[in-house]
Design a protein around this motif. Structure first.
Motif, short mmCIF file in Angstrom:
data_model
loop_
_atom_site.label_atom_id
_atom_site.label_comp_id
_atom_site.label_asym_id
_atom_site.label_seq_id
_atom_site.Cartn_x
_atom_site.Cartn_y
_atom_site.Cartn_z
N ASN A 181 0.16 7.67 -16.58
CA ASN A 181 -0.71 6.95 -17.18
C ASN A 181 -0.19 5.40 -17.05
OD1 ASN A 181 -2.21 8.74 -18.45
ND2 ASN A 181 -0.98 9.21 -20.07
N ASP A 182 1.10 5.19 -16.96
CA ASP A 182 1.58 3.71 -16.71
C ASP A 182 1.24 3.24 -15.31
OD1 ASP A 182 2.68 4.02 -19.30
OD2 ASP A 182 4.74 3.88 -18.68
N VAL A 183 1.60 4.17 -14.31
CA VAL A 183 1.17 3.77 -12.96
C VAL A 183 -0.45 3.43 -12.55
CG1 VAL A 183 1.23 4.66 -10.68
CG2 VAL A 183 3.30 5.00 -12.11
N ASN A 184 -1.04 4.23 -13.46
CA ASN A 184 -2.47 4.16 -13.20
C ASN A 184 -2.92 2.85 -13.72
OD1 ASN A 184 -3.01 6.64 -11.37
ND2 ASN A 184 -3.24 7.74 -13.20
N GLU A 244 0.77 -1.18 0.09
CA GLU A 244 0.03 -0.02 -0.13
C GLU A 244 0.77 1.28 0.09
OE1 GLU A 244 -3.33 0.11 -0.40
OE2 GLU A 244 -3.06 -2.09 -0.82
N LEU A 245 1.91 1.35 0.80
CA LEU A 245 2.82 2.25 0.73
C LEU A 245 3.42 2.49 -0.49
CD1 LEU A 245 4.30 4.63 2.12
CD2 LEU A 245 5.97 3.00 3.06
N ILE A 246 3.91 1.52 -1.26
CA ILE A 246 4.61 1.54 -2.41
C ILE A 246 3.52 1.99 -3.58
CG2 ILE A 246 5.35 0.04 -4.40
CD1 ILE A 246 6.33 -1.71 -2.36
N LYS A 247 2.38 1.89 -3.51
CA LYS A 247 1.35 2.35 -4.43
C LYS A 247 1.08 3.68 -4.26
CE LYS A 247 -2.05 -1.02 -3.48
NZ LYS A 247 -3.10 -1.76 -3.69
N GLU A 259 -3.99 -4.18 -11.20
CA GLU A 259 -3.42 -5.00 -10.28
C GLU A 259 -4.05 -6.38 -10.02
OE1 GLU A 259 -2.02 -4.44 -5.67
OE2 GLU A 259 -3.57 -3.32 -6.51
N ASN A 260 -3.35 -7.38 -9.81
CA ASN A 260 -3.85 -8.69 -9.28
C ASN A 260 -3.48 -8.75 -7.91
OD1 ASN A 260 -4.20 -11.40 -8.71
ND2 ASN A 260 -3.28 -12.23 -10.40
N ARG A 310 3.94 -9.02 -6.04
CA ARG A 310 5.40 -9.34 -6.53
C ARG A 310 5.49 -8.77 -8.10
NH1 ARG A 310 10.27 -10.88 -5.04
NH2 ARG A 310 11.75 -11.43 -6.65
N GLY A 311 4.38 -9.23 -8.57
CA GLY A 311 4.38 -8.66 -10.24
C GLY A 311 4.06 -7.26 -10.24
N THR A 312 3.06 -6.99 -9.50
CA THR A 312 2.87 -5.33 -9.36
C THR A 312 4.12 -4.54 -9.02
OG1 THR A 312 0.47 -5.82 -8.85
CG2 THR A 312 1.44 -3.64 -8.42
#
Length: 76
Positions: free
Chosen positions: A24-27, A4-7, A33-34, A39-41
């Motif tokens: 745009n990439d981050v959104n 959550e902090l990373i996001k 997001e899965n 880890r993939g996110t």
């Protein structure tokens, strides 16, 4: 560091960037997001910030190194 902090930091850094593509990439990454593959996110976010670093946003580059270190030693 939690996901959550990373996001939150990712969105904040992307919104402060002068590069229009990073927000745009981050959104897009966070929208698709899965929750079972955090880890993939984080990996996708790391790649997005690495690309922004190559385009000249050095704060994004610093954050990509932090994410890389997190992936190497993070607990999942």
């Amino acid at each position: 560091m939690t996901i959550e902090l990373i996001k939150r930091v990712s969105v904040k850094l992307a919104s402060e960037s002068d590069l229009p593509f990073i927000i745009n990439d981050v959104n897009a990454i966070l929208k698709n997001e899965n929750v079972f593959d955090q880890r993939g996110t984080v990996k996708k976010l790391e790649h997005a910030f690495t690309n922004a670093n190559y385009a000249g946003d050095y704060k994004a580059g610093e954050f990509s190194f932090i994410l890389s270190d997190y992936l190497k030693g993070g607990n999942y």
